[in-house]
Design a protein around this motif. Structure first.
Motif, short mmCIF file in Angstrom:
data_model
loop_
_atom_site.label_atom_id
_atom_site.label_comp_id
_atom_site.label_asym_id
_atom_site.label_seq_id
_atom_site.Cartn_x
_atom_site.Cartn_y
_atom_site.Cartn_z
N GLN A 125 -49.23 26.28 8.35
CA GLN A 125 -49.70 24.94 7.83
C GLN A 125 -49.30 23.54 8.79
OE1 GLN A 125 -47.93 24.65 3.71
NE2 GLN A 125 -48.68 26.54 3.10
N CYS A 126 -47.92 23.31 8.67
CA CYS A 126 -47.47 22.43 9.36
C CYS A 126 -47.65 22.37 11.00
CB CYS A 126 -46.21 21.58 8.84
SG CYS A 126 -46.32 21.00 7.01
N ILE A 127 -47.13 23.47 11.34
CA ILE A 127 -47.11 23.97 12.74
C ILE A 127 -48.65 23.93 13.14
CG2 ILE A 127 -46.40 25.63 14.44
CD1 ILE A 127 -44.00 24.09 13.16
N LEU A 128 -49.45 24.55 12.39
CA LEU A 128 -50.80 24.76 13.08
C LEU A 128 -51.55 23.24 13.17
CD1 LEU A 128 -53.63 26.27 13.65
CD2 LEU A 128 -53.83 26.40 10.88
N TYR A 129 -51.18 22.53 12.19
CA TYR A 129 -52.07 21.17 12.08
C TYR A 129 -51.44 20.36 12.97
CZ TYR A 129 -53.69 22.85 7.41
OH TYR A 129 -54.30 23.63 6.76
N THR A 130 -50.29 20.44 13.32
CA THR A 130 -49.52 19.58 14.41
C THR A 130 -50.00 20.01 15.85
OG1 THR A 130 -47.54 19.30 13.01
CG2 THR A 130 -47.11 18.76 15.29
N ALA A 131 -50.34 21.51 16.10
CA ALA A 131 -50.70 21.96 17.17
C ALA A 131 -52.16 21.35 17.40
CB ALA A 131 -50.69 23.27 17.10
N LEU A 132 -52.79 21.47 16.52
CA LEU A 132 -54.21 20.72 16.64
C LEU A 132 -54.21 19.21 16.99
CD1 LEU A 132 -57.22 21.10 16.57
CD2 LEU A 132 -57.27 20.58 14.16
N ASP A 133 -53.57 18.61 16.39
CA ASP A 133 -53.30 17.20 16.73
C ASP A 133 -52.73 16.87 18.28
OD1 ASP A 133 -54.66 16.08 14.33
OD2 ASP A 133 -52.69 15.84 13.55
N ALA A 134 -51.56 17.85 18.46
CA ALA A 134 -51.33 17.83 19.78
C ALA A 134 -52.24 18.11 20.98
CB ALA A 134 -50.01 18.63 19.88
N TYR A 135 -53.05 19.15 20.57
CA TYR A 135 -54.19 19.65 21.49
C TYR A 135 -55.21 18.53 21.59
CZ TYR A 135 -57.96 22.29 23.35
OH TYR A 135 -59.15 22.63 23.94
N ARG A 137 -54.97 15.48 21.49
CA ARG A 137 -54.32 14.28 22.28
C ARG A 137 -53.91 14.75 23.68
NH1 ARG A 137 -53.78 13.77 17.00
NH2 ARG A 137 -53.43 11.56 16.20
N HIS A 138 -54.26 15.61 23.99
CA HIS A 138 -54.08 16.35 25.35
C HIS A 138 -52.69 16.77 25.96
CE1 HIS A 138 -58.37 15.63 26.04
NE2 HIS A 138 -58.22 14.30 25.76
N TYR A 139 -51.84 17.11 25.14
CA TYR A 139 -50.60 17.78 25.15
C TYR A 139 -50.66 19.13 25.40
CZ TYR A 139 -48.54 13.24 23.73
OH TYR A 139 -48.44 12.05 23.54
N ALA A 140 -49.85 19.65 26.49
CA ALA A 140 -49.76 21.01 26.52
C ALA A 140 -48.72 21.59 25.33
CB ALA A 140 -48.85 21.44 27.83
N ILE A 141 -49.01 22.71 24.96
CA ILE A 141 -48.52 23.16 23.54
C ILE A 141 -47.51 24.48 23.82
CG2 ILE A 141 -48.85 24.15 21.17
CD1 ILE A 141 -51.27 22.35 21.34
N GLU A 142 -46.30 24.68 23.57
CA GLU A 142 -45.74 25.89 23.59
C GLU A 142 -45.12 26.19 22.04
OE1 GLU A 142 -42.12 27.99 25.96
OE2 GLU A 142 -42.47 26.00 26.27
#
Length: 180
Positions: A125-135, A137-142
């Protein structure tokens, strides 16, 4: 300036919701490695430590009130090791994504952050949706897999695969984050 942000999402929980038993079991496994990662990140010049936590519909709740409710909740043993240091950013959130309705994007931009490390709960839920919003916005994600708690393991596994494949997230472990 920080080039990386460690986001601790929704770990200050009173654990008083549907499916709480399933989440608790997963959170028990996540708290020790996440607490270690937070300790390593705290005070580093190159890392912005940011807590983003659900306000549970109380728009007047302060950081201290959110922390207090969590400590007085069902599982203080899962909260105490992850109480935020006083000198880190703390953003209340209202929905699943840590970006939605918060100043997170402004904070990350202002600090020069290029990469976000997503930790906390709930993976699917929250991790997945935050990852999408980070992506977007062009942030690298770990995502350190041992630092994200889930309710449904099968959905969490699918979410992790989606984040890795569709959002180019790097899936690691706590020991590999921030130079181990």
């Amino acid at each position: 300036m920080a080039t990386t942000a460690l986001l601790v999402i929704d770990m200050l929980s009173p654990y008083a919701h549907e499916d709480v038993e399933l989440l608790e079991a997963s959170a028990e496994r996540v708290v020790p490695p996440l607490a270690g990662l937070v300790r390593r990140a705290h005070g580093r010049e190159d890392v912005e430590l940011v807590y983003v936590n659900d306000n549970h519909g109380d728009f007047t709740a302060s950081r201290e009130e959110i922390e207090d409710r969590a400590r007085k909740g069902r599982r203080p043993d899962l909260v105490e090791p992850l109480l935020p240091p006083h000198d880190c950013a703390f953003l209340p959130k209202v929905r699943h994504s840590a970006f939605f309705g918060t100043s997170l994007e402004y904070l990350l931009h202002h600090q020069g952050v290029e990469k976000v490390i997503l930790t906390g709960q709930v993976t699917e839920q929250c991790i997945l949706y935050t990852a999408l919003d980070a992506y977007v916005r062009h942030y690298a994600i770990e995502i350190p897999r041992d630092c994200v708690a889930d309710i449904h393991g099968d959905l969490a596994d699918a979410a992790v695969r989606m984040m890795e494949r569709n959002m180019r997230a790097e899936i690691t472990g706590a020991g590999a984050c921030l130079g181990g």
